[in-house]
Design an enzyme around this catalytic site. Structure first.
Site, PDB file in Angstrom:
ATOM      1  N   VAL A   1      45.159  34.876  38.878  1.00  0.00           N
ATOM      2  CA  VAL A   1      45.414  33.433  38.900  1.00  0.00           C
ATOM      3  C   VAL A   1      46.915  33.155  38.864  1.00  0.00           C
ATOM      4  CG1 VAL A   1      45.052  31.262  37.656  1.00  0.00           C
ATOM      5  CG2 VAL A   1      43.161  32.883  37.894  1.00  0.00           C
TER       6      VAL A   1
ATOM      7  N   TYR B   1      43.590  38.990  28.033  1.00  0.00           N
ATOM      8  CA  TYR B   1      42.963  40.308  28.002  1.00  0.00           C
ATOM      9  C   TYR B   1      41.623  40.124  28.700  1.00  0.00           C
ATOM     10  CZ  TYR B   1      41.287  44.774  26.083  1.00  0.00           C
ATOM     11  OH  TYR B   1      40.828  46.058  25.932  1.00  0.00           O
TER      12      TYR B   1
ATOM     13  N   ASP C   1      33.339  31.129  31.324  1.00  0.00           N
ATOM     14  CA  ASP C   1      31.893  30.937  31.158  1.00  0.00           C
ATOM     15  C   ASP C   1      31.342  31.823  30.036  1.00  0.00           C
ATOM     16  OD1 ASP C   1      32.777  32.978  32.975  1.00  0.00           O
ATOM     17  OD2 ASP C   1      30.685  33.420  33.427  1.00  0.00           O
TER      18      ASP C   1
ATOM     19  N   TYR D   1      35.052  39.673  24.302  1.00  0.00           N
ATOM     20  CA  TYR D   1      35.935  38.902  25.188  1.00  0.00           C
ATOM     21  C   TYR D   1      35.665  37.404  25.032  1.00  0.00           C
ATOM     22  CZ  TYR D   1      37.468  36.775  29.598  1.00  0.00           C
ATOM     23  OH  TYR D   1      38.026  35.935  30.548  1.00  0.00           O
TER      24      TYR D   1
ATOM     25  N   LYS E   1      38.178  34.557  23.550  1.00  0.00           N
ATOM     26  CA  LYS E   1      38.590  33.428  24.393  1.00  0.00           C
ATOM     27  C   LYS E   1      38.249  32.103  23.712  1.00  0.00           C
ATOM     28  CE  LYS E   1      40.016  33.269  28.079  1.00  0.00           C
ATOM     29  NZ  LYS E   1      41.423  33.139  28.544  1.00  0.00           N
TER      30      LYS E   1
ATOM     31  N   TRP F   1      33.737  34.184  37.024  1.00  0.00           N
ATOM     32  CA  TRP F   1      33.621  35.217  38.067  1.00  0.00           C
ATOM     33  C   TRP F   1      34.821  35.210  39.019  1.00  0.00           C
ATOM     34  CZ3 TRP F   1      27.826  35.677  39.977  1.00  0.00           C
ATOM     35  CH2 TRP F   1      26.986  35.757  38.870  1.00  0.00           C
TER      36      TRP F   1
HETATM   37  N1  LIG Z   1      38.685  37.529  35.710  1.00  0.00           N
HETATM   38  C1  LIG Z   1      37.605  36.759  35.510  1.00  0.00           C
HETATM   39  O1  LIG Z   1      36.514  37.049  36.020  1.00  0.00           O
HETATM   40  C2  LIG Z   1      37.703  35.515  34.682  1.00  0.00           C
HETATM   41  C3  LIG Z   1      36.546  34.744  34.469  1.00  0.00           C
HETATM   42  C4  LIG Z   1      36.644  33.572  33.718  1.00  0.00           C
HETATM   43  C5  LIG Z   1      37.865  33.208  33.180  1.00  0.00           C
HETATM   44  N2  LIG Z   1      38.972  33.979  33.387  1.00  0.00           N
HETATM   45  C6  LIG Z   1      40.227  33.560  32.777  1.00  0.00           C
HETATM   46  O2  LIG Z   1      41.126  33.182  33.806  1.00  0.00           O
HETATM   47  C7  LIG Z   1      42.471  33.487  33.403  1.00  0.00           C
HETATM   48  C8  LIG Z   1      43.137  34.314  34.460  1.00  0.00           C
HETATM   49  O3  LIG Z   1      42.397  35.523  34.625  1.00  0.00           O
HETATM   50  P1  LIG Z   1      42.790  36.617  35.724  1.00  0.00           P
HETATM   51  O4  LIG Z   1      41.524  37.142  36.275  1.00  0.00           O
HETATM   52  O5  LIG Z   1      43.853  36.062  36.620  1.00  0.00           O
HETATM   53  O6  LIG Z   1      43.410  37.736  34.782  1.00  0.00           O
HETATM   54  P2  LIG Z   1      44.130  39.105  35.196  1.00  0.00           P
HETATM   55  O7  LIG Z   1      44.209  39.256  36.675  1.00  0.00           O
HETATM   56  O8  LIG Z   1      43.522  40.172  34.373  1.00  0.00           O
HETATM   57  O9  LIG Z   1      45.614  38.845  34.689  1.00  0.00           O
HETATM   58  C9  LIG Z   1      45.882  38.748  33.313  1.00  0.00           C
HETATM   59  C10 LIG Z   1      47.368  38.676  33.110  1.00  0.00           C
HETATM   60  O10 LIG Z   1      47.604  38.776  31.698  1.00  0.00           O
HETATM   61  C11 LIG Z   1      48.646  39.687  31.479  1.00  0.00           C
HETATM   62  N3  LIG Z   1      48.622  40.307  30.175  1.00  0.00           N
HETATM   63  C12 LIG Z   1      47.775  41.258  29.720  1.00  0.00           C
HETATM   64  N4  LIG Z   1      48.129  41.647  28.477  1.00  0.00           N
HETATM   65  C13 LIG Z   1      49.220  40.915  28.123  1.00  0.00           C
HETATM   66  C14 LIG Z   1      50.055  40.846  26.986  1.00  0.00           C
HETATM   67  N5  LIG Z   1      49.891  41.629  25.905  1.00  0.00           N
HETATM   68  N6  LIG Z   1      51.085  39.979  26.968  1.00  0.00           N
HETATM   69  C15 LIG Z   1      51.310  39.198  28.047  1.00  0.00           C
HETATM   70  N7  LIG Z   1      50.573  39.219  29.151  1.00  0.00           N
HETATM   71  C16 LIG Z   1      49.541  40.066  29.208  1.00  0.00           C
HETATM   72  C17 LIG Z   1      48.437  40.712  32.569  1.00  0.00           C
HETATM   73  O11 LIG Z   1      49.579  41.504  32.715  1.00  0.00           O
HETATM   74  P3  LIG Z   1      49.424  43.038  33.209  1.00  0.00           P
HETATM   75  O12 LIG Z   1      48.789  42.978  34.548  1.00  0.00           O
HETATM   76  O13 LIG Z   1      50.827  43.533  33.210  1.00  0.00           O
HETATM   77  O14 LIG Z   1      48.542  43.696  32.182  1.00  0.00           O
HETATM   78  C18 LIG Z   1      48.150  39.816  33.774  1.00  0.00           C
HETATM   79  O15 LIG Z   1      49.310  39.272  34.334  1.00  0.00           O
HETATM   80  C19 LIG Z   1      42.345  34.188  32.044  1.00  0.00           C
HETATM   81  O16 LIG Z   1      42.535  33.235  31.028  1.00  0.00           O
HETATM   82  C20 LIG Z   1      40.920  34.674  32.010  1.00  0.00           C
HETATM   83  O17 LIG Z   1      40.438  34.808  30.693  1.00  0.00           O
HETATM   84  C21 LIG Z   1      38.912  35.108  34.139  1.00  0.00           C
END
Ligand SMILES: NC(=O)c1ccc[n+]([C@@H]2O[C@H](COP(=O)([O-])OP(=O)(O)OC[C@H]3O[C@@H](n4cnc5c(N)ncnc54)[C@H](OP(=O)(O)O)[C@@H]3O)[C@@H](O)[C@H]2O)c1
Length: 306
Positions: free
Chosen positions: A15, A63, A104, A127, A131, A152
């Site tokens: 994102v 995370y 979700d 997780y 959250k 997702w």
């Molecule tokens: N992925 C899903 O399916 C999903 C579903 C529902 C909601 N969400 C929410 O949507 C948002 C974006 O998700 P996403 O899928 O874009 O996540 P993502 O691709 O996993 O990216 C997470 C980011 O957080 C960083 N991060 C991890 N550990 C960290 C730390 N200790 N300090 C600072 N930064 C850190 C990561 O850096 P590194 O890459 O360097 O580790 C990465 O830039 C999140 O809030 C997530 O909970 C995601």
């Protein structure tokens, strides 16, 4: 005229990456990434915010390793539960808007219809629990915030279901995919575009800021499918685009695919509040998928003929 300062936490996440591109026209965007900022250190968050002095703070860092979180609770809680509260305190101190993403997985999936924002959360896994703590911490601080709950998440880059399926389709002739968890696959591009649309409304002279609209909003694509349905559609669409043979897909139940973290059977989120409040109409999950596959098919090469 001075540009609005926007600070994004999480520059290379799914994102965060899209946000940098979609928000570029709205203000002066700074995006920071681990280890430049480390969410396990509240001081590193405070230093980054105080240096940037943003009017808008966006937290796209989290995370997100759902299964790993089961055995890594402390770290997941620090990043997902504690850090958002610190960011919210800093945002409030500056009188800034905080945009944060939730999931979700704060719900247990027992509801028979799409979840609305006022439904009681009851996360099934670590997780989701961490959250939820983050959502609660932001609300407790009481500044101006938007918590956007999505589901997702996938995209043309990063680590996600779509890219895993495309890899597996090249390696295997048969794939067994869970068919009894229902939700809306939501592209990182759609999430970033909707975020940009909301912010651009707030930033117009007549926008008037959030004006009482602080709160939680569900933000997913429309429609619903299972992981099996998503895999089938993405592999069918990508067979034409990439020439990958479609493997034999076998629908299985969650109990046939045991994972460390339990997942909700129903991940559907109603976006009615988002539409009524900000006039955002999200695309269907199939339309969003086509756009992501087009991006992938185009590739990153500037030499590709158009
Ligand atoms: N992925 C899903 O399916 C999903 C579903 C529902 C909601 N969400 C929410 O949507 C948002 C974006 O998700 P996403 O899928 O874009 O996540 P993502 O691709 O996993 O990216 C997470 C980011 O957080 C960083 N991060 C991890 N550990 C960290 C730390 N200790 N300090 C600072 N930064 C850190 C990561 O850096 P590194 O890459 O360097 O580790 C990465 O830039 C999140 O809030 C997530 O909970 C995601």
């Amino acid at each position: 005229m001075q540009k609005t300062k926007i600070l994004i936490f999480g520059r290379i996440g799914q994102v965060g990456w899209e946000l940098r591109h979609k928000l570029a026209c709205l203000g002066q965007v700074t995006a920071v990434e681990y280890p430049e900022i480390d969410f396990t250190s509240p001081d590193s968050i405070r230093v980054a915010v105080r240096a940037a002095q943003p009017a808008i703070l966006i937290n796209a860092a989290a995370y997100t390793a759902v299964d790993k979180a089961e055995s890594d609770q402390e770290l997941a809680l620090a990043i997902n539960g504690t850090a958002p509260g610190v960011i919210a305190e800093e945002a409030k101190r500056l009188d800034s808007l905080l945009v944060h993403y939730s999931t979700d997985y704060v719900f247990d999936g027992a509801k028979q219809s799409p979840y609305v924002e006022t439904d009681a959360p009851n996360p099934l896994n670590v997780y989701g629990k961490t959250k939820l703590k983050g959502d609660e911490a932001i609300q407790a601080v009481g500044g101006e915030f938007l918590i956007l709950r999505t589901s997702w998440v996938y995209g043309a880059r990063g680590s996600n279901f779509l890219l895993t399926m495309l890899r597996l389709a090249r390696e295997r002739s048969e794939l067994r995919i869970v068919d009894d968890q229902i939700g809306a696959p939501t592209s990182s591009e759609c999430i970033a575009q909707a975020t940009a649309d909301i912010l651009s409304q707030l930033l117009t002279p007549a926008g008037g800021g959030l004006d009482g609209r602080s709160g939680i909003y569900n933000l997913t694509t429309t429609g619903e499918t299972s992981w099996y349905g998503f895999a089938k559609e993405l592999l069918t669409q990508s067979a034409a685009a990439f020439g990958i043979p479609v493997p034999n897909l076998i629908p299985i139940s969650t109990s046939d695919y045991p994972r460390p973290a339990q997942r909700p059977a129903n991940s559907r989120l109603s976006c009615q509040r988002l539409t009524e409040t900000f006039g955002i109409n999200m695309p269907s999950w199939e339309e969003a998928l086509t756009l992501v596959l087009e991006t992938l098919a185009e590739g990153a090469s500037p030499d590709k003929p158009r």
